[in-house]
Design a protein around this motif. Structure first.
Motif, PDB file in Angstrom:
ATOM      1  N   TYR A 107       1.473 -15.868  13.765  1.00 44.38           N
ATOM      2  CA  TYR A 107       1.022 -14.949  12.722  1.00 44.38           C
ATOM      3  C   TYR A 107      -0.504 -14.942  12.613  1.00 44.38           C
ATOM      4  O   TYR A 107      -1.114 -13.899  12.362  1.00 44.38           O
ATOM      5  CB  TYR A 107       1.652 -15.302  11.379  1.00 44.38           C
ATOM      6  CG  TYR A 107       3.094 -14.865  11.288  1.00 44.38           C
ATOM      7  CD1 TYR A 107       3.408 -13.517  11.358  1.00 44.38           C
ATOM      8  CD2 TYR A 107       4.120 -15.789  11.159  1.00 44.38           C
ATOM      9  CE1 TYR A 107       4.734 -13.102  11.298  1.00 44.38           C
ATOM     10  CE2 TYR A 107       5.434 -15.386  11.102  1.00 44.38           C
ATOM     11  CZ  TYR A 107       5.744 -14.042  11.177  1.00 44.38           C
ATOM     12  OH  TYR A 107       7.044 -13.632  11.130  1.00 44.38           O
ATOM     13  N   ALA A 108      -1.108 -16.108  12.795  1.00 44.81           N
ATOM     14  CA  ALA A 108      -2.570 -16.165  12.763  1.00 44.81           C
ATOM     15  C   ALA A 108      -3.150 -15.311  13.883  1.00 44.81           C
ATOM     16  O   ALA A 108      -4.169 -14.650  13.731  1.00 44.81           O
ATOM     17  CB  ALA A 108      -3.045 -17.611  12.900  1.00 44.81           C
ATOM     18  N   GLY A 164      -4.558 -12.206  11.998  1.00 44.03           N
ATOM     19  CA  GLY A 164      -5.892 -12.684  11.662  1.00 44.03           C
ATOM     20  C   GLY A 164      -5.843 -13.740  10.574  1.00 44.03           C
ATOM     21  O   GLY A 164      -4.789 -14.277  10.262  1.00 44.03           O
ATOM     22  N   GLY A 165      -7.000 -14.031   9.991  1.00 41.15           N
ATOM     23  CA  GLY A 165      -7.131 -15.143   9.044  1.00 41.15           C
ATOM     24  C   GLY A 165      -6.384 -14.932   7.749  1.00 41.15           C
ATOM     25  O   GLY A 165      -5.989 -15.883   7.088  1.00 41.15           O
ATOM     26  N   PHE A 166      -6.184 -13.682   7.363  1.00 43.01           N
ATOM     27  CA  PHE A 166      -5.486 -13.436   6.108  1.00 43.01           C
ATOM     28  C   PHE A 166      -4.837 -12.066   6.132  1.00 43.01           C
ATOM     29  O   PHE A 166      -5.448 -11.093   6.553  1.00 43.01           O
ATOM     30  CB  PHE A 166      -6.461 -13.487   4.935  1.00 43.01           C
ATOM     31  CG  PHE A 166      -5.812 -13.215   3.603  1.00 43.01           C
ATOM     32  CD1 PHE A 166      -5.150 -14.212   2.921  1.00 43.01           C
ATOM     33  CD2 PHE A 166      -5.855 -11.942   3.051  1.00 43.01           C
ATOM     34  CE1 PHE A 166      -4.532 -13.968   1.709  1.00 43.01           C
ATOM     35  CE2 PHE A 166      -5.234 -11.681   1.841  1.00 43.01           C
ATOM     36  CZ  PHE A 166      -4.576 -12.696   1.163  1.00 43.01           C
ATOM     37  N   LYS A 167      -3.582 -12.004   5.723  1.00 36.65           N
ATOM     38  CA  LYS A 167      -2.951 -10.695   5.549  1.00 36.65           C
ATOM     39  C   LYS A 167      -2.001 -10.770   4.365  1.00 36.65           C
ATOM     40  O   LYS A 167      -1.245 -11.714   4.232  1.00 36.65           O
ATOM     41  CB  LYS A 167      -2.195 -10.281   6.814  1.00 36.65           C
ATOM     42  CG  LYS A 167      -1.793  -8.816   6.754  1.00 36.65           C
ATOM     43  CD  LYS A 167      -1.079  -8.384   8.022  1.00 36.65           C
ATOM     44  CE  LYS A 167      -0.588  -6.952   7.884  1.00 36.65           C
ATOM     45  NZ  LYS A 167       0.446  -6.653   8.854  1.00 36.65           N
ATOM     46  N   PHE A 168      -2.089  -9.765   3.528  1.00 33.86           N
ATOM     47  CA  PHE A 168      -1.300  -9.766   2.303  1.00 33.86           C
ATOM     48  C   PHE A 168       0.053  -9.127   2.586  1.00 33.86           C
ATOM     49  O   PHE A 168       0.415  -8.127   1.998  1.00 33.86           O
ATOM     50  CB  PHE A 168      -2.072  -8.969   1.250  1.00 33.86           C
ATOM     51  CG  PHE A 168      -1.734  -9.366  -0.146  1.00 33.86           C
ATOM     52  CD1 PHE A 168      -2.014 -10.638  -0.617  1.00 33.86           C
ATOM     53  CD2 PHE A 168      -1.150  -8.463  -1.013  1.00 33.86           C
ATOM     54  CE1 PHE A 168      -1.712 -11.008  -1.907  1.00 33.86           C
ATOM     55  CE2 PHE A 168      -0.839  -8.819  -2.310  1.00 33.86           C
ATOM     56  CZ  PHE A 168      -1.125 -10.093  -2.761  1.00 33.86           C
ATOM     57  N   ASN A 169       0.822  -9.703   3.531  1.00 36.02           N
ATOM     58  CA  ASN A 169       2.119  -9.102   3.859  1.00 36.02           C
ATOM     59  C   ASN A 169       3.236  -9.879   3.197  1.00 36.02           C
ATOM     60  O   ASN A 169       3.707 -10.882   3.682  1.00 36.02           O
ATOM     61  CB  ASN A 169       2.326  -9.023   5.370  1.00 36.02           C
ATOM     62  CG  ASN A 169       2.129 -10.348   6.044  1.00 36.02           C
ATOM     63  OD1 ASN A 169       1.592 -11.264   5.442  1.00 36.02           O
ATOM     64  ND2 ASN A 169       2.590 -10.467   7.265  1.00 36.02           N
ATOM     65  N   LEU A 170       3.645  -9.358   2.018  1.00 36.36           N
ATOM     66  CA  LEU A 170       4.587 -10.111   1.199  1.00 36.36           C
ATOM     67  C   LEU A 170       6.040  -9.781   1.529  1.00 36.36           C
ATOM     68  O   LEU A 170       6.935 -10.500   1.144  1.00 36.36           O
ATOM     69  CB  LEU A 170       4.349  -9.787  -0.279  1.00 36.36           C
ATOM     70  CG  LEU A 170       2.961 -10.100  -0.822  1.00 36.36           C
ATOM     71  CD1 LEU A 170       2.881  -9.699  -2.282  1.00 36.36           C
ATOM     72  CD2 LEU A 170       2.666 -11.575  -0.680  1.00 36.36           C
ATOM     73  N   PHE A 171       6.287  -8.665   2.216  1.00 38.47           N
ATOM     74  CA  PHE A 171       7.667  -8.212   2.269  1.00 38.47           C
ATOM     75  C   PHE A 171       8.281  -8.166   3.660  1.00 38.47           C
ATOM     76  O   PHE A 171       9.399  -7.726   3.839  1.00 38.47           O
ATOM     77  CB  PHE A 171       7.791  -6.854   1.579  1.00 38.47           C
ATOM     78  CG  PHE A 171       7.451  -6.954   0.122  1.00 38.47           C
ATOM     79  CD1 PHE A 171       8.280  -7.659  -0.745  1.00 38.47           C
ATOM     80  CD2 PHE A 171       6.287  -6.400  -0.379  1.00 38.47           C
ATOM     81  CE1 PHE A 171       7.959  -7.785  -2.090  1.00 38.47           C
ATOM     82  CE2 PHE A 171       5.971  -6.528  -1.727  1.00 38.47           C
ATOM     83  CZ  PHE A 171       6.803  -7.214  -2.580  1.00 38.47           C
ATOM     84  N   GLU A 172       7.555  -8.645   4.661  1.00 40.82           N
ATOM     85  CA  GLU A 172       8.155  -8.788   5.983  1.00 40.82           C
ATOM     86  C   GLU A 172       8.967 -10.085   5.959  1.00 40.82           C
ATOM     87  O   GLU A 172       8.659 -10.999   5.218  1.00 40.82           O
ATOM     88  CB  GLU A 172       7.020  -8.882   7.008  1.00 40.82           C
ATOM     89  CG  GLU A 172       7.474  -8.903   8.429  1.00 40.82           C
ATOM     90  CD  GLU A 172       6.294  -9.106   9.381  1.00 40.82           C
ATOM     91  OE1 GLU A 172       5.164  -9.268   8.884  1.00 40.82           O
ATOM     92  OE2 GLU A 172       6.515  -9.119  10.583  1.00 40.82           O
TER      93      GLU A 172
END
Lengths: 252, 340, 309
Positions: free
Chosen positions: A104-105, A109-117
């Motif tokens: 996932y990194a 990348g360093g940050f992703k706001f993916n709450l629903f996958e």
């Protein structure tokens, strides 16, 4: 063509020079070992490379970009991964999850706001994680929590975490410390295979000379914060300065 | 990852799909069961001695607890100042209802926006260092807002007496009372529970668990740990803020105690007793604690909190996984006996 | 001038209680790595035991017995409870001590009721201290201890007991520093605060010594209870209300730093004393100081690098 270029790096700890005008250059695709007696500054140099320590002077360039002042995660995203001396894994997570995090990194990348996958069904990441687990020989235990692994297996898992990200430069801090003889051999083979297959550049800090000589194309010798010798394994082996540095340590 | 790898990974013969749909079915079943239990609460709750209205309060606290669990159970950060978000949001809701409009929608939106901003500020000040430091500082911040409410800002907040005279909250002509309020809260509780579960399962949730497990490794795996921590903190604060806002709509009065450390402690106790990291557990913890406080306490009188404190300690010492873990162990034992 | 002098005294007095609680906290944290959320409860126990003893056997007995009793309670708490949590996550340590704090608080409420118990200072500690300036003679009929201060105009009255509290606190701090600086026990404790892994490595039996540290920290909280009780309230809520500023003292000073705790408690005491007439500020000044310090120096005033990062 060098991928890592360390020049004139200094680092003092309370007046004590841990690194003194260190120049250090690593060719792309090579396996480069960093050896030297205890307290020579090897760990300090590694810590400077990954952004844990800030040098007092000098420059560190990876692929033409300065690493100074960058955070560890930014440096990792640029393609520099590190295997620690004491294996650092995620003990409460399964082996598959351990590797997936790295995937996932890599993807997000360093940050992703993916709450629903849903994390464990994202196929490219999960399949890649499985492939990596296969490569480091841990696929059978993919559902186990990492806390249950032996020290040697933890180290292989950590290596897997680094590999899943497909780094361009892999820093290994004593990758075979505390391993039994046969585990050491497996690790040497593994690293050799990866290097041959992916042309990944590796910098290895190691005490075990059999590992160093089995793997390295180039060796740099660090003593008292300075690079005192550098070259092909057979050249370094015969260098009187290197002998002196190690003998000096033994006599103490 | 190279493009050929990605193509290989999309190979439909890979075994991922079946597992995925299994998860979805399980997810929906859990949600359906939860919804059923929640919606029928007005029917069964009075049978075990609960009075009407307490069920609404329980669900509000359940929302608070499930959000708190996202922070404590997943990220491993123990906040002793979540009452700050609960209370600030409650005050904003109260003030909006009192001075702007008795419609709950603008009140709730304003409350959540303020909560979000406060959470960002407090998070940035407290999350940069270790968990111990975080626990101490959140406790201190919580107390700071309590002091602010009862002293510095008392012209606005009503000081120790709390904010009174709040009109009956309305939702477009509908009085938010009794069963209307209950079902409004119930729907929100189900939605918030579902969101929490999705977050827990997402890559974001995986990062949260990784923070709890080993921050160093995560940072050196290219992850911006601070931003994930901060986001998790803000999400859990939003849950607390929603609960605080609902509490004022449920009972149009803001008590200064909403900001006290006891209130923060209460959500800690619920979450831990219910079982950290399980989401369902803390919601049950909320039910248990309020039931204990309001129904069982008749038997124990003033000593209910002493008994609860002892139970809490016993759980921390002997059953760190809380009721959820206890139930799981019991289930395993029973099903093993069934096998024999 | 007189006003400032009084406020300095008030600041010292407030700081005097905070430092006694904070020293134990930071000592226990520095050596054992445990944050004791029940430390306020220990202070409160000290105050309650002191009230009872002072009423039955006299205040001097209370002064002698309470620190010893708290030492024993601390030892018991470490051996019976905290010891089993060294290998568990920090959150569990905090949770269990928090639980204990609630239990102690509720048990005291059950037994003694929720109201403040009057705790009078002993006869020899009552009355006023009279500070007087140059060229002033205090009329004989006014009772109290007389102290000359050159910069005072006329006289300033200050309760004698509060002065005693300041002096006791100062001597306790001095005593602790002597103990840590000049004894073998102190050497081990100081080394443990630097690097407890190292000590374990050297095979020094720190476990038993650290139990003593826990007892010592509790005993100091006990001293705060006896001498501070007559000044603060003695009710079941006082433990938590003293714990929060004491935590801030520890954090402002730098976690695990004893000199830092002393410095920070004086700072907080002064901030509270000098803002007492500004209504909007006085209740929150402690927090503002904490935020300011942490923004400028996230590690705390005298915090060591590497610790807690």
């Amino acid at each position: 063509m060098s991928i890592l270029e360390v020049s004139q790096v200094n680092k003092n700890f309370g007046g004590l020079a841990a690194l003194h005008n260190v120049n250090f250059s690593v060719d792309e695709g090579s396996i480069h070992s960093l050896i030297g007696p205890n307290g020579a500054g090897k760990s300090t140099l590694l810590n400077v490379l990954v952004g844990l320590l800030k040098p007092d002077g000098g420059s560190v360039e990876f692929d033409g970009k300065s690493l100074l002042g960058k955070t560890p995660h930014d440096i990792n995203q640029l393609g520099v991964a590190r295997v620690f001396q004491t294996p650092q894994v995620f003990p409460d997570l399964t082996l598959l999850e351990n590797i997936a995090i790295s995937g996932y990194a890599d993807r997000d990348g360093g940050f992703k706001f993916n709450l629903f996958e849903t994390a464990d069904t994202a196929k490219p990441v999960i399949n890649n994680a499985k492939r990596v687990l296969e490569e480091v020989g841990l696929i059978e235990q993919q559902k186990a929590e990492a806390r249950h692994l032996s020290r040697g297996d933890k180290r292989r898992l950590e290596l897997g975490i680094c590999l899943a990200h497909e780094p361009r430069l892999l820093l290994l801090d004593e990758p075979t410390a505390g391993m039994a003889r046969h585990e050491t051999e497996t690790t040497i083979d593994l690293l050799r295979n990866i290097s041959a297959k992916t042309k990944m550049t590796m910098v290895i800090v190691e005490h075990d000379m059999s590992v160093v000589f089995a793997l390295s194309e180039t060796i740099s010798v660090l003593a008292q914060g300075r690079i005192i010798a550098e070259g092909k394994p057979e050249d370094v082996k015969g260098d009187p300065k290197v002998k002196e540095a190690y003998l000096g340590e033994e006599q103490e | 990852m190279s493009s050929s790898d990605i193509k290989a990974a999309y190979d439909p013969s890979a075994s991922g799909r079946r597992v995925g749909s299994d998860f979805k079915r399980k997810d929906l079943t859990t949600l359906a069961v939860f919804a059923l239990i929640t919606f029928t609460m007005p029917l069964w709750f009075p049978l075990i001695g609960g009075y009407s209205g307490l069920d609404t309060k329980i669900l509000i606290w359940a929302i608070f607890a499930v959000g708190f669990d996202l922070l404590l159970g997943y990220t491993g950060y123990l906040s002793f100042g979540h009452a700050a978000f609960f209370g600030i949001s409650a005050y904003i809701t109260g003030l909006m209802l009192l001075h702007v409009s008795d419609n709950i929608i603008p009140a709730m939106i304003a409350s959540l926006i303020v909560t979000l901003i406060m959470a960002l500020i407090i998070g940035l000040l407290t999350l940069k260092r270790t968990g111990i430091y975080f626990s101490i500082l959140t406790l201190a911040f919580g107390e700071m807002f309590h002091s602010l409410a009862v002293s510095t800002l008392q012209d606005w907040t009503g000081g120790d007496n709390g904010l009174t005279g709040v009109p009956t909250p309305m939702l477009f002509g509908l009085k938010m009372q009794n069963l209307t309020m209950f079902y409004f809260v119930a729907v929100l509780a189900i939605i918030m529970f579902y969101i929490a579960r999705r977050i827990g399962r997402s890559p974001f949730g995986l990062m949260m668990k990784a923070i709890k497990s080993n921050q160093t490794r995560l940072e050196y795996t290219g992850i911006n740990v601070l931003r994930y921590k901060l986001s998790a903190f803000v999400i859990s604060a939003i849950y607390a803020g929603l609960a605080g806002s609902l509490m004022v709509i449920y009972e149009p009065y803001v008590a200064s105690e909403f900001l006290s450390w006891q209130e923060s402690g209460r959500v800690v106790i619920m979450t831990v007793m219910g079982g950290v990291g399980t989401l369902v557990g803390p919601m049950f913890g909320a039910f248990f604690m309020l039931y204990f406080e309001n129904v069982v306490s008749v038997l124990l009188q003033e000593q209910w909190l002493l008994v609860l404190g002892l139970m809490f300690m016993a759980i921390v010492i002997f059953l760190p996984g809380g009721f959820a873990d206890g139930a799981k162990r019991l289930w395993n034992r029973v099903s093993r006996q069934g096998d024999n | 001038m007189n006003q400032i002098f009084l406020q300095v005294l008030t600041g010292l007095q407030l700081g005097a209680i905070f430092v006694l609680i904070a020293l134990g906290l930071t000592l226990i944290f520095g050596t054992l790595g445990v944050v004791n959320f029940a430390h306020g409860a220990l202070f409160m126990l000290g105050a309650y035991i002191a009230v009872i003893l002072a009423g039955k056997l006299g205040f001097v007995t209370a002064i002698l017995v309470v620190p010893l009793a708290l030492f024993a309670i601390g030892l018991l708490m470490e051996r019976g409870l905290v010891k089993h949590f060294y290998d568990r996550p920090h959150t569990d340590q905090i949770l269990v001590t928090f639980g204990l704090a609630i239990v102690v608080q509720e048990a005291l409420k059950w037994y003694f009721g929720a109201n403040n118990i009057p705790f009078a200072e002993p006869a020899w500690g009552t009355g006023q201290t009279i500070f007087y300036g140059t060229g002033v003679t205090v009329p004989d009929p006014i009772p109290g201890l007389r102290i000359y201060m050159p910069f005072i105009e006329g006289f300033v009255f200050y309760p004698k007991w509060r002065l005693i509290l300041i002096l006791v606190s100062m001597s306790t701090v001095a005593g602790l520093f002597v103990l840590l600086q000049f004894t073998r026990f102190g050497l081990v404790v100081r080394a443990g605060m630097r690097d407890s892994e190292m000590l374990r490595f050297l095979g020094i039996n720190i476990s038993k010594r650290f139990a003593v540290v826990f007892g010592l920290g509790s005993a100091i909280a006990g001293i705060a209870g006896v001498f501070g009780g007559p000044v603060t309230q003695v009710d079941p809520a006082v433990g938590m209300s003293m714990l929060v500023p004491s935590f801030l003292v520890v954090v402002i000073g730098g976690m695990g730093s004893l000199p830092g705790a002393v410095l920070a408690s004086i700072m907080i005491g002064m901030a509270m004393a000098f803002s007492v007439n500004v209504a909007w500020l006085s209740q929150i000044v402690v927090y503002l100081v904490a935020v300011a310090v942490l923004l400028i120096r996230p590690r705390g005033l005298l915090g060591q690098k590497g610790l807690m990062e």
